[in-house]
Design a protein around this motif. Structure first.
Motif, short mmCIF file in Angstrom:
data_model
loop_
_atom_site.label_atom_id
_atom_site.label_comp_id
_atom_site.label_asym_id
_atom_site.label_seq_id
_atom_site.Cartn_x
_atom_site.Cartn_y
_atom_site.Cartn_z
N LEU A 1 -11.48 -94.18 12.54
CA LEU A 1 -11.74 -95.60 12.26
C LEU A 1 -10.80 -96.50 13.06
CD1 LEU A 1 -13.10 -97.78 10.45
CD2 LEU A 1 -11.25 -97.39 8.82
N PHE A 2 -9.51 -96.20 13.00
CA PHE A 2 -8.54 -97.10 13.64
C PHE A 2 -8.51 -96.91 15.16
CE2 PHE A 2 -7.48 -97.55 9.24
CZ PHE A 2 -7.16 -98.89 9.14
N LEU A 3 -8.84 -95.72 15.64
CA LEU A 3 -8.96 -95.54 17.10
C LEU A 3 -10.11 -96.40 17.63
CD1 LEU A 3 -8.50 -91.72 17.84
CD2 LEU A 3 -7.09 -93.61 18.69
N ALA A 4 -11.23 -96.36 16.91
CA ALA A 4 -12.39 -97.14 17.35
C ALA A 4 -12.05 -98.63 17.35
CB ALA A 4 -13.58 -96.87 16.43
N THR A 5 -11.31 -99.07 16.33
CA THR A 5 -10.94 -100.49 16.23
C THR A 5 -9.98 -100.87 17.36
OG1 THR A 5 -11.15 -100.22 13.85
CG2 THR A 5 -10.07 -102.22 14.61
N LEU A 6 -9.04 -99.99 17.63
CA LEU A 6 -8.05 -100.27 18.68
C LEU A 6 -8.73 -100.30 20.05
CD1 LEU A 6 -5.11 -100.82 19.37
CD2 LEU A 6 -4.68 -98.36 19.36
N PHE A 7 -9.66 -99.38 20.25
CA PHE A 7 -10.40 -99.32 21.53
C PHE A 7 -11.09 -100.66 21.81
CE2 PHE A 7 -13.91 -97.13 24.10
CZ PHE A 7 -13.13 -97.09 25.25
N GLU A 8 -11.71 -101.20 20.75
CA GLU A 8 -12.35 -102.52 20.91
C GLU A 8 -11.30 -103.60 21.18
OE1 GLU A 8 -15.55 -103.01 21.22
OE2 GLU A 8 -15.91 -100.87 20.86
N ALA A 9 -10.18 -103.50 20.46
CA ALA A 9 -9.15 -104.54 20.58
C ALA A 9 -8.55 -104.59 21.99
CB ALA A 9 -8.05 -104.31 19.55
N VAL A 10 -8.55 -103.44 22.69
CA VAL A 10 -7.99 -103.43 24.06
C VAL A 10 -9.10 -103.54 25.10
CG1 VAL A 10 -5.91 -102.17 23.42
CG2 VAL A 10 -7.93 -100.89 24.16
N GLY A 11 -10.25 -104.05 24.66
CA GLY A 11 -11.35 -104.29 25.59
C GLY A 11 -11.93 -103.01 26.17
N ARG A 12 -11.94 -101.94 25.37
CA ARG A 12 -12.47 -100.63 25.76
C ARG A 12 -11.78 -100.07 27.02
NH1 ARG A 12 -16.99 -99.81 22.71
NH2 ARG A 12 -17.81 -98.18 24.05
N ASP A 13 -10.52 -100.41 27.16
CA ASP A 13 -9.73 -99.94 28.29
C ASP A 13 -9.04 -98.64 27.88
OD1 ASP A 13 -7.56 -99.43 30.00
OD2 ASP A 13 -7.36 -101.55 30.52
N ARG A 14 -9.47 -97.51 28.44
CA ARG A 14 -8.96 -96.21 27.99
C ARG A 14 -7.47 -96.04 28.28
NH1 ARG A 14 -13.30 -91.46 28.85
NH2 ARG A 14 -11.52 -90.35 27.99
N GLY A 15 -7.02 -96.61 29.38
CA GLY A 15 -5.60 -96.51 29.73
C GLY A 15 -4.74 -97.24 28.71
N ARG A 16 -5.17 -98.44 28.33
CA ARG A 16 -4.38 -99.20 27.35
C ARG A 16 -4.44 -98.54 25.98
NH1 ARG A 16 -5.73 -105.44 27.68
NH2 ARG A 16 -4.01 -105.55 26.21
N LEU A 17 -5.59 -97.98 25.65
CA LEU A 17 -5.69 -97.26 24.38
C LEU A 17 -4.65 -96.14 24.33
CD1 LEU A 17 -7.42 -96.76 21.70
CD2 LEU A 17 -8.51 -94.93 23.02
N ALA A 18 -4.62 -95.34 25.40
CA ALA A 18 -3.72 -94.18 25.43
C ALA A 18 -2.28 -94.61 25.21
CB ALA A 18 -3.87 -93.45 26.76
N GLU A 19 -1.91 -95.73 25.81
CA GLU A 19 -0.51 -96.17 25.69
C GLU A 19 -0.15 -96.64 24.29
OE1 GLU A 19 0.16 -99.10 28.65
OE2 GLU A 19 0.01 -97.60 30.26
N LEU A 20 -1.16 -97.02 23.53
CA LEU A 20 -0.87 -97.59 22.21
C LEU A 20 -1.09 -96.59 21.07
CD1 LEU A 20 -2.32 -101.19 22.69
CD2 LEU A 20 0.07 -100.44 22.79
#
Ligand code: PA5
Length: 481
Positions: free
Chosen positions: A197-216
């Motif tokens: 749930l929270f990964l999906a939310t974070l992915f949207e919050a970073v504009g579906r940017d996989r690199g930024r997701l990984a860092e957070l």
């Protein structure tokens, strides 16, 4: 100007069971005659470390004693091989996350979050999350999820994440958040579904940017398992290991507790120093002066000879409630086996004198109350003000004007103990000189050592929690018929 900073205090915490003896239910002599068995329990507890390291585990035995010397090992590595040490890596990631986001969501359950919560509540400002970032010293807020399957609680946190206090966009620091996912097994359902749930939310919050997701996203998990695999797939630059030989509820001094603690500004080196100081006392002090073994002996005798099967940890500070809840879990999961094991119960005093006090004073004689007292507050004492010009002495408190909050609390503690003593209700005291990283480090290590030593004393393996599997299997049968 002097460059020498005053050394922060390192006073030891104290254990005093004299009021238990005063009830006549158990005696000092009885405790003294238990000494050889307590010494033996200490030996077994410490020998377990070698048995674990040399692979001398008995068939089918769960053995997780690596938490014991962990604080000493972490500090030694940090002092000798700084950039390569685990603690250095934890502090570096903490700094990176601290500077990148304004909120960290910790996902975890049981031993994978309760220690963090205990550290957070004991060591941070009591209203840390409510303070503006500047007053938090630039440290993020800390929120917890993944410890329940509560629809509305999860929705509530999603609301907070969607509407940052600053109202800004995704490039606004105050709008950014990170995810710490903690699961040793990597497969616990409550944490795993929250992770999705929270990964999906974070992915949207970073504009579906996989690199930024990984860092957070920072996973803290065992070497293998589903979470470790997920971390690999996401490409998280920092993944922390929960070492073999450290069970969930004993993991507070691994990255499980230390990483979030460092992110919110807790001095983790002092925490570890406090824990290492307790280790020294446990190893070296004779049984009669050993706070861990005295505590174990009194709890054991009170249970065996006074029928005190309920152990109340009466915390004399709201900031210690989460320490109590962490300890409830530690004792329950470790010793509640084979139809044995005392029932732990945390109270916050004086709050709970108005909810449980009646029963503790006059109910069944099945309780040992251990007060968790605090010597001095961290902040300036508040004093009772005069009522001012808007009223006279209608509240009848004028005679107390100028009395300090700590004095009133001390009167409550002494008065409560006196009332219990008058009815031969057993109370013991653990006193923290103050609540800070060093004393909290001592306390958590004391309670973990005591739990294991008591297990060795009574012949219950304190490691593992086989009973928890039953509910998981029944639940999964319903979800995946
Ligand atoms: O003490 C324990 O081992 C348990 O309380 C675990 O911490 C809890 O069940 C969570 O397990 P995991 O970290 O594997 O998700």
């Amino acid at each position: 100007m002097s460059v020498i900073r005053p050394k922060p205090p390192e006073d030891p915490i104290q254990y005093d069971p004299s009021a238990v003896f005063a009830t006549g239910g158990i005696s000092r002599e009885g405790l003294a005659s238990l000494s050889p068995r307590l010494d033996q329990a200490r030996q077994e507890t410490l020998t377990d470390i070698d048995r674990f390291r040399t692979g001398k585990t008995r068939p089918g035995e769960v053995l997780d004693p690596a938490f014991i010397d962990l604080p000493d090992r972490l500090l030694a590595d940090y002092n000798t091989q700084r950039p390569e040490s685990e603690l250095f890596a934890i502090l570096s990631t903490a700094r990176r996350i601290r500077e990148a986001v304004d909120r960290v969501v910790v996902l975890g359950i049981g031993g994978s979050y309760m220690g963090t919560r205990a550290l957070f509540e004991a060591c941070c400002h009591p209203f840390h999350n409510e303070l503006p970032r500047g007053e938090r010293g630039g440290r993020p807020r800390l929120s917890f999820e993944g410890f329940n399957i509560d629809n509305d609680a999860a929705q509530g946190l999603l609301d907070l994440l969607a509407v940052p206090a600053s109202g800004g966009g995704p490039d606004d620091l105050l709008a950014r958040w990170a995810l710490l996912i903690v699961s040793k097994s990597g497969g616990t359902l409550e944490t795993a579904v929250a992770t999705r749930l929270f990964l999906a939310t974070l992915f949207e919050a970073v504009g579906r940017d996989r690199g930024r997701l990984a860092e957070l996203v920072v996973p803290v998990t065992g070497k293998s398992g589903r979470l470790a695999a997920l971390a690999g797939a996401i490409g998280c630059p920092d993944v922390f290991d929960i070492p073999d030989g450290v069970g969930g509820r004993f993991s507070v001094f691994t990255a499980v507790g230390l990483l979030p603690a460092a992110i919110v500004g807790i001095d983790v080196v002092r925490l570890l120093e406090g824990a290492a100081a307790m280790n020294r006392r446990f190893r070296e002090a004779p049984v009669a002066e050993n706070p861990v073994l005295q505590y174990v002996g009194v709890c054991h005798l009170a249970e065996a000879e006074m029928g005190a099967t309920i152990r109340i940890l009466s915390t004399w500070s709201s900031r210690l409630e989460a320490v109590g809840l962490w300890y409830d879990q530690l004792l329950s999961e470790s010793l509640g086996k084979g139809e044995q094991g005392a029932t732990p119960l945390t109270t916050v005093t004086t709050r709970d004198l108005h909810s449980r006090g009646q029963q503790h004073q006059e109910g069944r004689r099945d309780k040992l109350i251990t007060n968790l007292l605090v010597g001095e507050p961290r902040r300036d004492p508040i004093r009772l003000p005069s009522i001012g010009g808007f009223a006279a002495n209608q509240d009848a408190l004028d005679d107390l004007v100028g009395r300090a909050w700590p004095d009133m609390l001390a009167a409550a503690a002494a008065g409560t103990n006196e009332a219990y003593a008058a009815d031969r209700r057993p109370t013991a005291d653990i006193t923290l000189p103050r609540i800070d990283e060093h004393t909290v480090g001592q306390l958590l290590q004391m309670l973990m050592l005591a739990t294991v030593a008591e297990g060795r004393l009574v012949g219950t393996n304190p490691y593992g929690q086989p009973g928890v599997e039953a509910y998981k299997q029944c639940m999964m049968r319903r979800l995946r018929p």
